[in-house]
Design a protein around this motif. Structure first.
Motif: not given
Ligand code: C2E
Ligand code: CA
Ligand code: CA
Length: 747
Positions: A238-242, A33-39, A44-48, A50-54
């Motif tokens: 555009s990408s997100i990499v580790k 349950f938590t991993s689902h909500s954490l995902k 959401q964190y990455f989305e935000s 993305e907004k920042t980087i834009e």
């Protein structure tokens, strides 16, 4: 030996298992349950981000557009048409004030690569490095570069220049100082700006929080992340990499293309930022694990406690019998085993129970039966209290006592007095209270590994089992002879019928002598058993057993037939014969049936009934009126009847008048008990016997004494005018042959 764990342990383990499974399930479910909500949180964190980087991208684009515009302000075409270098120099000089503050200098380059700088210098440039001059794009932002001959880091912004005929003639460009560009960009704060960087088409850093890496590329040292270098990332979208930084710290890198250029804008997201998302969750998980663990611990210890209490209760039940508060048999055996370890002591073991306890239970109710048990247990407990003894209760009415004794004799004397007190006490009860006891002894010499408390109990039980139901004995002591006797009895029982069929039983005759003239007046038929396996046996070996198992009635009829046969043969041969007494066992209790069976046999032979006498027992199962009945029936058929063992019972004198027997056969004990070692009878007994004989004669009974062994006895009996005597003084029981001889000699 098979190793087995106790049920308690097994239960504890199973609880642990169940609790663990429960914990795992809860954790899995909750983490699902938590991993689902954490995902989602991560997303959401990455989305935000993305907004920042834009946002950054916009800023950079705006800045670049402003440079482009600043450059375009110099796009005054007529200065560049004529290819007049001097005119261009003049133009730059005249309008230098319009230069953007970030511009270090400006230049015009024609399609041959001849360039005029705003400083007035003319230089040669590489046309192919300027896409505008190749007609590829109108505006162009260059890669990282350095101002020739200096260390000043720059990039260039260029615009293609066309003539009136829209013909490409060259490019104008401006060198932008990286420093000031960076300051402009970084001056605008959006979140953590030390994570912000820009690199060019070739992966060279243009903007970076660390000054020292500007103008350098970066490729991680690790094989795993080598595709996340700046050059590699400048090619993709555009990408997100580790990736990993030069200090080895892992991080995420979010990249975006700056549309005006071929540059890549990137922000780095340290792992710790992502972890921050997960920390509350981790804390939660830790909390959950801790909680579950504590819960399990609590459950298990609770269960252990409950088990413990349960066990203790059970121990109470296994140690103390709830009804009597005595030890249970189990505990008794444990304690007895300890007691028996003393190698020099003598021990007495008693097993006690109450006669007919089952019957008492059924007829007086369980409650009364329990009361009786309680009474018995208290009494027993009181009785042993002054001794070194222990007591326990077994099943139902069974009690066990182990006593350390000084001598068997002393112990038995005490025991007998106690048993007598029970008998006295029993009289006060409504409920029949007749305990019986089995006893076994353990002497120091007999101790071996085989003699355990269990074997002692076994012996006492066995001894008790030999006690008859007739209330005559209250106890029995185990000895090896008892066991032998029992084994013999078992053997006899399994062989009696075939012995009867095989004529192993035979009759001997003991003469009865008239005391007045010492002549033979009769004889008693006494059975013997000549067993090929057990040898010649007298009736004491088998008659008590046959009385118990009922076989005696069969044997009686057999003896009658043998006697009738013998008498008939004598008569037929014309030989002298005397009346023969036959014994009637105490088991016959139906006069009609007895008479029927008896006459059935008798009638098969032709002998006068007055030659046959029946000896009936004073202590038989028949009551007085039945005895009377059978006597009368026998009289009717012409037989005489003798009362056997007269005086051994309690109602002797009373029944003398009631039962019309012809003969009184005085019990052997009369003479036995009153005769000393020299064969003389004491005066007191003489008087008593005299009175009895006198009484009998007055009642017109013939008097016979059994067990006459000495001359003194015979003389005394003769002196009181007793009629007959039977005993070893005259003759032992004789075989047919010897008996016939005896008749001839004593007639
Ligand atoms: P009982 O009827 O009292 O028989 C007399 C017993 O006294 C016989 O023992 C006899 O051998 C014994 N006896 C005779 N004279 C003397 C003496 O001077 N001193 C001593 N000490 N004993 C003497 P026996 O033959 O061993 O029989 C024992 C008992 O077995 C008899 O006691 C009788 O009750 C029973 N019995 C014997 N034969 C039969 C039978 O055919 N049928 C039944 N039902 N019982 C029998
Ligand atoms: Ca007899
Ligand atoms: Ca007798």
């Amino acid at each position: 030996m098979k190793q087995s764990i106790s049920p308690e342990k097994a239960k504890l383990f199973s609880t642990l298992l169940v609790a663990s499974l429960f914990m795992i399930t809860v954790l899995t479910l909750s983490s699902l349950f938590t991993s689902h909500s954490l995902k989602r949180a991560e997303q959401q964190y990455f989305e935000s981000l993305e907004k920042t980087i834009e946002g950054y991208q916009k800023i950079v684009s705006l800045q670049l557009t402003s440079y482009r515009n600043a450059l375009h302000a110099f796009y005054v075409d007529e200065y560049f048409y004529n290819d007049d270098k001097e005119k261009i120099k003049e133009f730059f000089k005249k309008y230098s004030y319009k230069m953007d503050e970030s511009f270090i200098g400006m230049y015009f380059m024609d399609l041959e690569g001849n360039a005029v700088l705003s400083s007035g210098t003319e230089i040669k440039m590489h046309v192919e490095k300027h896409p505008g001059a190749l007609g590829k794009q109108k505006y162009y932002f260059s890669d990282f570069g350095k101002l020739p001959g200096t260390n000043i880091q720059t990039f260039a912004v260029e615009e293609a220049v066309y003539d009136n005929n829209k013909k490409l003639i060259g490019v104008i460009g401006a060198s932008v100082k990286l420093d000031s560009f960076a300051q402009k960009i970084l001056g605008i704060k959006l979140g953590t700006n030390d994570s912000f960087m820009i690199w060019d088409r070739l992966g060279y850093f243009l903007v970076h929080p660390r000054k020292d890496v500007i103008g350098l590329t970066y490729t991680p040292d690790s094989e795993e992340f080598k595709n996340t270098g700046t050059l590699a990332l400048s090619k993709g979208k555009s990408s997100i990499v580790k990736t990993i930084d030069d200090a080895g710290r892992q991080m995420y890198l979010m990249t975006i293309r700056i549309p005006e250029s071929s540059w890549t804008l990137a922000i780095k997201i340290p792992m710790t930022e992502i972890e921050k998302i997960y920390t509350p969750e981790k804390r939660q998980k830790l909390l959950l694990i801790t909680f579950s663990f504590l819960l399990i611990l609590l459950l298990v210890s609770l269960e252990a406690k409950v088990l413990d209490i349960f066990q203790k209760k059970q121990i109470i039940a296994t140690v103390y019998d709830p009804l009597t508060n005595l030890w249970t048999r189990q505990r008794f055996e444990q304690e007895a085993t300890k007691m028996l370890r003393n190698p020099h002591s003598k021990f007495m073991l008693i097993e006690a129970d109450i006669r007919g306890f089952k019957f008492i239970n059924q007829n007086y109710g369980e409650e009364n039966a329990d009361k009786l048990i309680l009474f018995f247990s208290k009494t027993l407990n009181k009785n042993i209290s002054e001794y070194n003894a222990i007591i326990g209760r077994g099943f139902a009415d069974h009690f066990y006592i182990l006593i350390k004794i000084h001598s068997v004799h002393q112990a038995m004397a005490k025991f007998k007095s106690i048993v007598d007190s029970y008998i006295d006490e029993a009289k006060n009860f409504e409920i029949p209270f007749f305990p019986k006891f089995g006893i076994s002894f353990l002497m120091p010499g007999e101790k071996s590994k085989e003699t355990t408390i269990q074997s002692l109990i076994g012996q006492a039980s066995f001894a008790k089992s030999t006690i008859k139901d007739n209330m005559l004995t209250q106890y029995s002591i185990y000895n090896s002879k008892l066991l032998e006797k029992i084994n013999e009895e078992r053997f006899i029982e399994s062989h009696m019928q075939q012995a009867l069929d095989a004529h192993e039983f035979f009759v001997m005759y003991q003469p009865k002598i008239s005391l007045s003239d010492d002549k033979i007046v009769g004889a008693e038929a006494l059975v013997r058993w000549n067993s090929p396996k057990l040898g010649l046996m007298t009736p004491d070996k088998f008659i008590p057993l046959f009385e118990r198992n009922g076989f005696i009635t069969k044997l009686d009829y057999y003896v009658y037939e043998e006697v009738f046969k013998f008498v008939q043969t004598r008569l037929m041969k014309g030989e002298p014969i005397v009346p023969i007494s036959v014994n009637m066992s105490r088991n016959h209790n139906k006069p009609e049936k007895f008479m029927h069976d008896f006459m059935d046999i008798f009638n098969r032979y032709s002998i006068p009934s007055n030659l046959i006498q029946l000896e009936i027992l004073e202590r038989s199962v028949m009551d007085n009126s039945t005895l009377q009945d059978i006597t009368e029936k026998l009289h009717k058929e012409g037989f005489t009847v003798a009362m056997d063992d007269f005086g051994s019972g309690e109602s002797s004198l009373n029944m003398l008048t009631k039962i019309p027997v012809d003969v009184l056969k005085f019990d052997r004990e009369f003479l036995n008990a009153s005769t000393d070692s020299e064969g003389r009878i004491d005066k007191k007994s003489e008087k008593f016997i005299h009175i009895l004989v006198y009484l009998s004669k007055n009642l017109e009974k013939q008097t016979v004494f059994e067990g006459v062994e000495t001359q003194a006895q015979r003389d005394f009996l003769r002196s009181i005018e007793c009629d007959q005597a039977q005993g070893f003084f005259y003759s032992k029981p004789l075989s047919e042959q010897d008996f016939m001889q005896f008749i001839k000699l004593h007639s």
